[in-house]
Motif scaffolding. Structure first.
Motif, mmCIF file in Angstrom:
data_model
loop_
_atom_site.group_PDB
_atom_site.id
_atom_site.type_symbol
_atom_site.label_atom_id
_atom_site.label_comp_id
_atom_site.label_asym_id
_atom_site.label_seq_id
_atom_site.Cartn_x
_atom_site.Cartn_y
_atom_site.Cartn_z
ATOM 1 N N THR A 144 -6.905 -5.913 7.945
ATOM 2 C CA THR A 144 -5.763 -5.279 8.601
ATOM 3 C C THR A 144 -5.141 -4.310 7.606
ATOM 4 N N VAL A 145 -4.859 -3.079 8.061
ATOM 5 C CA VAL A 145 -4.295 -2.063 7.171
ATOM 6 C C VAL A 145 -2.905 -1.674 7.658
ATOM 7 N N ILE A 146 -1.939 -1.690 6.745
ATOM 8 C CA ILE A 146 -0.557 -1.299 7.034
ATOM 9 C C ILE A 146 -0.233 -0.020 6.285
ATOM 10 N N ASN A 147 0.274 0.964 7.002
ATOM 11 C CA ASN A 147 0.810 2.179 6.381
ATOM 12 C C ASN A 147 2.247 1.870 5.980
ATOM 13 N N SER A 148 2.503 1.729 4.697
ATOM 14 C CA SER A 148 3.846 1.326 4.243
ATOM 15 C C SER A 148 4.897 2.377 4.542
ATOM 16 N N LYS A 149 4.462 3.628 4.760
ATOM 17 C CA LYS A 149 5.365 4.770 4.910
ATOM 18 C C LYS A 149 6.240 4.931 3.670
ATOM 19 N N SER A 150 5.785 4.370 2.564
ATOM 20 C CA SER A 150 6.549 4.401 1.325
ATOM 21 C C SER A 150 5.581 4.575 0.161
ATOM 22 N N THR A 151 6.074 4.382 -1.039
ATOM 23 C CA THR A 151 5.231 4.420 -2.232
ATOM 24 C C THR A 151 5.992 3.831 -3.408
ATOM 25 N N ASP A 152 5.310 3.729 -4.548
ATOM 26 C CA ASP A 152 5.934 3.269 -5.785
ATOM 27 C C ASP A 152 6.606 1.915 -5.560
ATOM 28 N N ARG A 153 7.857 1.755 -5.947
ATOM 29 C CA ARG A 153 8.511 0.459 -5.795
ATOM 30 C C ARG A 153 8.816 0.155 -4.327
ATOM 31 N N GLY A 154 8.956 1.196 -3.512
ATOM 32 C CA GLY A 154 9.139 0.983 -2.077
ATOM 33 C C GLY A 154 7.922 0.305 -1.474
ATOM 34 N N LEU A 155 6.737 0.714 -1.901
ATOM 35 C CA LEU A 155 5.502 0.047 -1.493
ATOM 36 C C LEU A 155 5.473 -1.377 -2.038
ATOM 37 N N ALA A 156 5.937 -1.550 -3.257
ATOM 38 C CA ALA A 156 5.950 -2.879 -3.878
ATOM 39 C C ALA A 156 6.843 -3.855 -3.119
ATOM 40 N N PHE A 157 7.979 -3.373 -2.606
ATOM 41 C CA PHE A 157 8.863 -4.264 -1.841
ATOM 42 C C PHE A 157 8.088 -4.912 -0.689
ATOM 43 N N GLN A 158 7.265 -4.120 -0.010
ATOM 44 C CA GLN A 158 6.496 -4.656 1.119
ATOM 45 C C GLN A 158 5.369 -5.567 0.655
ATOM 46 N N VAL A 159 4.686 -5.173 -0.403
ATOM 47 C CA VAL A 159 3.577 -5.978 -0.916
ATOM 48 C C VAL A 159 4.070 -7.336 -1.417
ATOM 49 N N LEU A 160 5.184 -7.342 -2.128
ATOM 50 C CA LEU A 160 5.736 -8.604 -2.631
ATOM 51 C C LEU A 160 6.216 -9.493 -1.490
ATOM 52 N N ALA A 161 6.845 -8.884 -0.480
ATOM 53 C CA ALA A 161 7.285 -9.656 0.684
ATOM 54 C C ALA A 161 6.085 -10.274 1.400
ATOM 55 N N ALA A 162 5.006 -9.495 1.529
ATOM 56 C CA ALA A 162 3.795 -10.000 2.175
ATOM 57 C C ALA A 162 3.192 -11.156 1.379
ATOM 58 N N ALA A 163 3.179 -11.025 0.067
ATOM 59 C CA ALA A 163 2.623 -12.086 -0.786
ATOM 60 C C ALA A 163 3.420 -13.380 -0.641
ATOM 61 N N GLN A 164 4.732 -13.239 -0.585
ATOM 62 C CA GLN A 164 5.585 -14.418 -0.413
ATOM 63 C C GLN A 164 5.390 -15.038 0.975
ATOM 64 N N ASP A 165 5.195 -14.181 1.979
ATOM 65 C CA ASP A 165 4.940 -14.672 3.338
ATOM 66 C C ASP A 165 3.615 -15.428 3.409
ATOM 67 N N ILE A 166 2.611 -14.902 2.725
ATOM 68 C CA ILE A 166 1.305 -15.579 2.707
ATOM 69 C C ILE A 166 1.441 -16.961 2.086
ATOM 70 N N ALA A 167 2.192 -17.033 0.990
ATOM 71 C CA ALA A 167 2.412 -18.328 0.330
ATOM 72 C C ALA A 167 3.144 -19.305 1.245
ATOM 73 N N ALA A 168 3.961 -18.749 2.149
ATOM 74 C CA ALA A 168 4.722 -19.594 3.085
ATOM 75 C C ALA A 168 3.939 -19.896 4.361
ATOM 76 N N GLY A 169 2.701 -19.406 4.450
ATOM 77 C CA GLY A 169 1.861 -19.709 5.597
ATOM 78 C C GLY A 169 2.078 -18.821 6.811
ATOM 79 N N LYS A 170 2.689 -17.651 6.610
ATOM 80 C CA LYS A 170 2.954 -16.739 7.736
ATOM 81 C C LYS A 170 1.658 -16.064 8.197
ATOM 82 N N THR A 171 1.662 -15.620 9.463
ATOM 83 C CA THR A 171 0.510 -14.940 10.037
ATOM 84 C C THR A 171 0.570 -13.440 9.732
ATOM 85 N N ILE A 172 -0.538 -12.749 9.977
ATOM 86 C CA ILE A 172 -0.576 -11.304 9.788
ATOM 87 C C ILE A 172 0.473 -10.623 10.662
ATOM 88 N N THR A 173 0.610 -11.075 11.897
ATOM 89 C CA THR A 173 1.606 -10.488 12.812
ATOM 90 C C THR A 173 3.014 -10.629 12.251
#
Length: 287
Positions: free
Chosen positions: A112-141
């Motif tokens: 699954t590919v997400i266009n962050s519509k951002s970059t640099d630390r703005g991209l990182a905010f989304q990547v870190l949130a996704a990583a934390q969600d994965i650790a919490a057992g969240k789905t791709i949706t």
């Protein structure tokens, strides 16, 4: 047994080495070109080395994103049955999102590919949130919804001290670039959903200080949770002045100050400062 999800992003992202290790983030390095020679971001050119090239008058250009590297990494990470979640730099700035999507269709893994519509630390905010969600057992949706929420609360501005790289990259005409040098024009741009827009023009660095006052005022009732200064060789004293305006010492926020990636330096040039914020509530700006 739930399927594991692994995160892929690109090297325009602003992450600390500790964050990359903690969340097992996989980064596809992008490439730049200097005087006809190709360099791979983080592999055979460092951030400081690119600044040295800029100071020597050797201006970089971006190269095509590496389709094969995305396919190879997707296949490798998904070999154990894992799903892949790729979150990329905005399509406004790069063809990386389209490349990542094309590679997803070529991979043997589920991607699954997400266009962050951002970059640099703005991209990182989304990547870190996704990583934390994965650790919490969240789905791709669920993760996609969270990333969309993070984007709405993120603001990316870049204070551009000179237009040399924009002229060299063909984004500003040489004639206009020569004129702006004569008047020492400073430009502030904002990364929006579908465009990179000039929001302020001025004739000295005071323009940047005044703009930071505007950012502070805009967040009077919408607390900044994270503040990042991603820069291109800017002196610490000036960055300190900007930070003190946006978040006075009594306001405790997560703060990161680092050199930006060579990919972003290619667009912004020397002495640029990316001001990236994550707020409690959505930003009340046109995105």
């Amino acid at each position: 047994m739930t399927t594991s999800i692994k995160i892929v992003t690109d090297s325009s992202i602003q992450l600390t080495p500790e964050e990359v290790e903690k969340y097992a983030i996989h980064i596809v390095p992008l490439s730049i070109e200097i005087e006809g020679k190709s360099y791979v971001d983080g592999e055979d050119i460092t951030r400081q080395e690119l600044i040295d090239n800029l100071r020597a008058g050797r201006y970089p250009k971006t190269s095509q994103p590496p389709l094969g590297k995305f396919v190879e990494l997707y296949d490798q990470l998904g070999a154990d049955g894992s799903e892949i979640l790729a979150i990329t730099i905005s399509d406004v700035l790069s063809g990386t999102f389209n490349t990542a999507q094309t590679a997803a269709g070529m991979s043997t893994s589920k991607v699954t590919v997400i266009n962050s519509k951002s970059t640099d630390r703005g991209l990182a905010f989304q990547v870190l949130a996704a990583a934390q969600d994965i650790a919490a057992g969240k789905t791709i949706t669920e993760i996609k919804k969270h990333c969309a929420d993070i984007y709405k609360r993120t603001r990316v501005n870049v204070l551009i001290d000179n237009l040399d790289c924009l002229v060299k990259g063909g984004r500003v005409s040489r004639f206009a670039g020569a004129l702006t040098k004569l008047i020492n024009l400073k430009v502030i741009v904002q990364l929006n959903n579908k465009s990179l827009d000039v929001v302020v023009k001025g004739r000295s660095r005071k323009t940047f200080l005044k703009f930071c006052q505007q950012i502070a005022a805009a967040h009077k009732d919408n607390k900044i949770l994270d503040l990042s200064f991603s820069h291109v060789g800017v002196e610490p004293e000036f960055l300190g002045r900007l930070k003190d305006i946006i978040v006075p010492e009594e306001n405790k926020v997560n703060y990161l100050e680092r050199l930006t990636s060579p990919i972003i330096m290619t667009h912004t040039g020397l002495n640029a400062v990316g001001i990236i914020t994550l707020s409690e509530e959505p930003e009340l700006i046109e995105k």
